[in-house]
Design a protein around this motif. Sequence first.
Motif, PDB file in Angstrom:
ATOM      1  N   GLY A 156       7.613  -1.422  11.360  1.00  0.00           N
ATOM      2  CA  GLY A 156       6.184  -1.513  11.068  1.00  0.00           C
ATOM      3  C   GLY A 156       5.360  -2.072  12.193  1.00  0.00           C
ATOM      4  N   HIS A 157       4.241  -2.688  11.803  1.00  0.00           N
ATOM      5  CA  HIS A 157       3.234  -3.155  12.745  1.00  0.00           C
ATOM      6  C   HIS A 157       2.963  -4.635  12.540  1.00  0.00           C
ATOM      7  CE1 HIS A 157       1.921   1.146  13.249  1.00  0.00           C
ATOM      8  NE2 HIS A 157       2.494   1.193  12.066  1.00  0.00           N
ATOM      9  N   VAL A 158       2.623  -5.307  13.652  1.00  0.00           N
ATOM     10  CA  VAL A 158       2.279  -6.733  13.582  1.00  0.00           C
ATOM     11  C   VAL A 158       0.874  -6.933  14.111  1.00  0.00           C
ATOM     12  CG1 VAL A 158       2.942  -9.043  14.290  1.00  0.00           C
ATOM     13  CG2 VAL A 158       4.656  -7.285  14.166  1.00  0.00           C
ATOM     14  N   LEU A 166       8.020   4.547  -1.413  1.00  0.00           N
ATOM     15  CA  LEU A 166       6.967   5.364  -0.798  1.00  0.00           C
ATOM     16  C   LEU A 166       5.782   4.499  -0.410  1.00  0.00           C
ATOM     17  CD1 LEU A 166       7.119   8.273  -3.377  1.00  0.00           C
ATOM     18  CD2 LEU A 166       8.037   8.288  -1.039  1.00  0.00           C
ATOM     19  N   SER A 167       6.065   3.246  -0.076  1.00  0.00           N
ATOM     20  CA  SER A 167       4.969   2.331   0.252  1.00  0.00           C
ATOM     21  C   SER A 167       5.357   1.419   1.403  1.00  0.00           C
ATOM     22  CB  SER A 167       4.613   1.505  -0.983  1.00  0.00           C
ATOM     23  OG  SER A 167       5.770   0.887  -1.483  1.00  0.00           O
ATOM     24  N   TYR A 168       4.341   0.680   1.846  1.00  0.00           N
ATOM     25  CA  TYR A 168       4.528  -0.306   2.897  1.00  0.00           C
ATOM     26  C   TYR A 168       4.265  -1.692   2.318  1.00  0.00           C
ATOM     27  CZ  TYR A 168       4.842   2.985   6.773  1.00  0.00           C
ATOM     28  OH  TYR A 168       5.263   3.943   7.654  1.00  0.00           O
ATOM     29  N   PHE A 215      13.908  -0.036   4.898  1.00  0.00           N
ATOM     30  CA  PHE A 215      14.849   1.071   4.818  1.00  0.00           C
ATOM     31  C   PHE A 215      16.201   0.560   4.346  1.00  0.00           C
ATOM     32  CE2 PHE A 215      12.561   4.459   7.010  1.00  0.00           C
ATOM     33  CZ  PHE A 215      11.521   3.750   7.575  1.00  0.00           C
ATOM     34  N   ARG A 216      16.803   1.304   3.477  1.00  0.00           N
ATOM     35  CA  ARG A 216      18.132   0.987   3.005  1.00  0.00           C
ATOM     36  C   ARG A 216      19.131   1.516   4.019  1.00  0.00           C
ATOM     37  NH1 ARG A 216      17.999   3.962  -1.510  1.00  0.00           N
ATOM     38  NH2 ARG A 216      17.411   2.295  -2.924  1.00  0.00           N
ATOM     39  N   ILE A 217      20.189   0.739   4.290  1.00  0.00           N
ATOM     40  CA  ILE A 217      21.217   1.196   5.226  1.00  0.00           C
ATOM     41  C   ILE A 217      22.322   1.857   4.411  1.00  0.00           C
ATOM     42  CG2 ILE A 217      22.953   0.393   6.873  1.00  0.00           C
ATOM     43  CD1 ILE A 217      20.967  -1.798   7.674  1.00  0.00           C
ATOM     44  N   LEU A 218      22.577   3.143   4.685  1.00  0.00           N
ATOM     45  CA  LEU A 218      23.477   3.920   3.833  1.00  0.00           C
ATOM     46  C   LEU A 218      24.935   3.522   3.990  1.00  0.00           C
ATOM     47  CD1 LEU A 218      21.657   7.317   4.246  1.00  0.00           C
ATOM     48  CD2 LEU A 218      21.640   5.809   2.263  1.00  0.00           C
ATOM     49  N   MET A 219      25.327   3.233   5.244  1.00  0.00           N
ATOM     50  CA  MET A 219      26.706   2.770   5.448  1.00  0.00           C
ATOM     51  C   MET A 219      26.678   1.411   6.128  1.00  0.00           C
ATOM     52  SD  MET A 219      28.923   6.077   6.551  1.00  0.00           S
ATOM     53  CE  MET A 219      27.815   6.471   7.872  1.00  0.00           C
ATOM     54  N   PRO A 220      27.393   0.441   5.625  1.00  0.00           N
ATOM     55  CA  PRO A 220      27.291  -0.925   6.166  1.00  0.00           C
ATOM     56  C   PRO A 220      27.500  -0.948   7.672  1.00  0.00           C
ATOM     57  CG  PRO A 220      28.703  -0.889   4.232  1.00  0.00           C
ATOM     58  CD  PRO A 220      28.370   0.535   4.530  1.00  0.00           C
ATOM     59  N   VAL A 261       0.856  -1.188   0.000  1.00  0.00           N
ATOM     60  CA  VAL A 261       0.000   0.000   0.000  1.00  0.00           C
ATOM     61  C   VAL A 261       0.888   1.232   0.000  1.00  0.00           C
ATOM     62  CG1 VAL A 261      -1.960  -1.007   1.240  1.00  0.00           C
ATOM     63  CG2 VAL A 261      -0.127   0.057   2.536  1.00  0.00           C
ATOM     64  N   LEU A 262       0.421   2.300  -0.642  1.00  0.00           N
ATOM     65  CA  LEU A 262       1.167   3.548  -0.623  1.00  0.00           C
ATOM     66  C   LEU A 262       1.092   4.153   0.770  1.00  0.00           C
ATOM     67  CD1 LEU A 262       0.044   5.056  -4.044  1.00  0.00           C
ATOM     68  CD2 LEU A 262       2.284   4.080  -3.476  1.00  0.00           C
ATOM     69  N   ASP A 263       2.098   4.975   1.113  1.00  0.00           N
ATOM     70  CA  ASP A 263       2.169   5.594   2.442  1.00  0.00           C
ATOM     71  C   ASP A 263       0.842   6.228   2.844  1.00  0.00           C
ATOM     72  OD1 ASP A 263       5.627   6.837   2.281  1.00  0.00           O
ATOM     73  OD2 ASP A 263       4.781   4.842   2.574  1.00  0.00           O
ATOM     74  N   GLN A 264       0.203   6.931   1.888  1.00  0.00           N
ATOM     75  CA  GLN A 264      -1.006   7.668   2.276  1.00  0.00           C
ATOM     76  C   GLN A 264      -2.183   6.763   2.612  1.00  0.00           C
ATOM     77  OE1 GLN A 264       0.928   8.197  -0.440  1.00  0.00           O
ATOM     78  NE2 GLN A 264      -0.298   8.778  -2.243  1.00  0.00           N
ATOM     79  N   SER A 265      -2.100   5.481   2.231  1.00  0.00           N
ATOM     80  CA  SER A 265      -3.208   4.565   2.545  1.00  0.00           C
ATOM     81  C   SER A 265      -2.954   3.753   3.803  1.00  0.00           C
ATOM     82  CB  SER A 265      -3.417   3.594   1.386  1.00  0.00           C
ATOM     83  OG  SER A 265      -3.511   4.297   0.179  1.00  0.00           O
TER      84      SER A 265
END
Lengths: 208, 228
Positions: free
Chosen positions: A133-135, A165-167, A149-154, A27-31
């Motif tokens: 997120g949520h469970v 922009l989604s879940y 989320f991408r980790i920018l530095m290892p 789903v998109l963030d806004q939903s």
Amino acid sequence: MEAPPVTMMPVTGGTINMMEYLLQGSVLDQSLESLLHRLRGLCDNMEPETFLDHEMVFLLKGQQASPFVLRARRSMDKSGMPWHLRYLGQPEIGDKNRHALVRNCVDIATSDNLTDFLVEMGFRMDHEFVAKGHVFRKGIMKIVVYKIFRILMPGNTESIEPLSLSYLVELNVVAPAGQDIVSDDMRNFAEQLKPLVHLEKIDPKRLM
Amino acid sequence: MQRRSGRSDGVRKVASGHSGVGVSQVPVAEGKSVQQTVELLARRLEALGADKQGTFGVDCETYHTAAALGTQGQTGKLMYVMHNSEYPLSCFALFENGPCLVADANFDTLMVKLKGFFQNAKANKIESRGTRYQYCDFLVKLGTVTMGPSARGISVEVEYCPCVIANDCWNLLMEFMQSFMGSHAPGIPSVFSTKHDSAYSPGDTMVQYMELFNKIRKQQQVPVAGIR
């Protein structure tokens, strides 16, 4: 080399081969809020549970064509939790009527020196990410709504950025092999989430 | 002394009884001499006033990297997967001089999936089984170490329950062991020297058992005399 199909493997030493049944959607963030609202209504009455996890995917390369994959996951927001090591087999090629993706899974709780141990075994980290997120639960079904989320530095989980922009929404059940009725229950539940989200059986191989 | 349930683990010292001396002195069928030594130690413990409290078992399986893994540069590594009846839901995986992973029992299932990469050297499986004795704050486990059908030695594990800092109670453990093991009481184990003042953990016990089992495996197997 993956293990042979689970339905062919004998039950050894009392261990039962567990299977993961999976349906996925997004789903998109806004939903997000309307989906969470509906899930709160449909799912078991319990305290809303959020999570922040760091997952690392390790590969063991041998002479076989495909490497052995293991997933190591740790909680970033709950202290004292064990690390979670997970093996997922290849999706079983079942009949088209089976409504969910089915694959063998082995879940193991471990001490926190897991990554050192995997490296000692010969595994190397392929990639890592943070999931937030949520469970929710309904009976034996688990519904997870999370953002990757991408980790920018290892190795640095402080500096991360969203991958999209989604879940991601996942409905899964872990049950002993052979319980295909589980996927019917999952499909029925998925129907109740339409049209907010469409949960489907997505074979990862077809995406590549 | 009342047993505390759900106790945090006291410090354990695992020692090897001198089965080499016992066997070599008595030219009889192998199994009987190990058993006699075990019975002797048991009688000494009971004379001290220790009570029997059930049985215990510790086992160790060896895995080695299959030939397929040659290109990784990890050739020749041995991985031990151990179980301890004191922790029935756990599985311990360790490398010599390497990390010790504590996992739940599903780790065994994972090793089955990994059989293309790690081979179980079934002939190397070694275990120690025997009786648990409680004496005041001490818990003593007296076990017969076997590989397959043959008895290969004796293990004595002594735990001092109230203490979790290894270095604080080593002297007390030594003194207690000498009271029933006499001159066979061991020296300070290597895991203690690295612990300093940190808390003892079940993994430390398993490392000691691994070292003991490795030592026993290397000891010459007793020739079967066939005479009683």
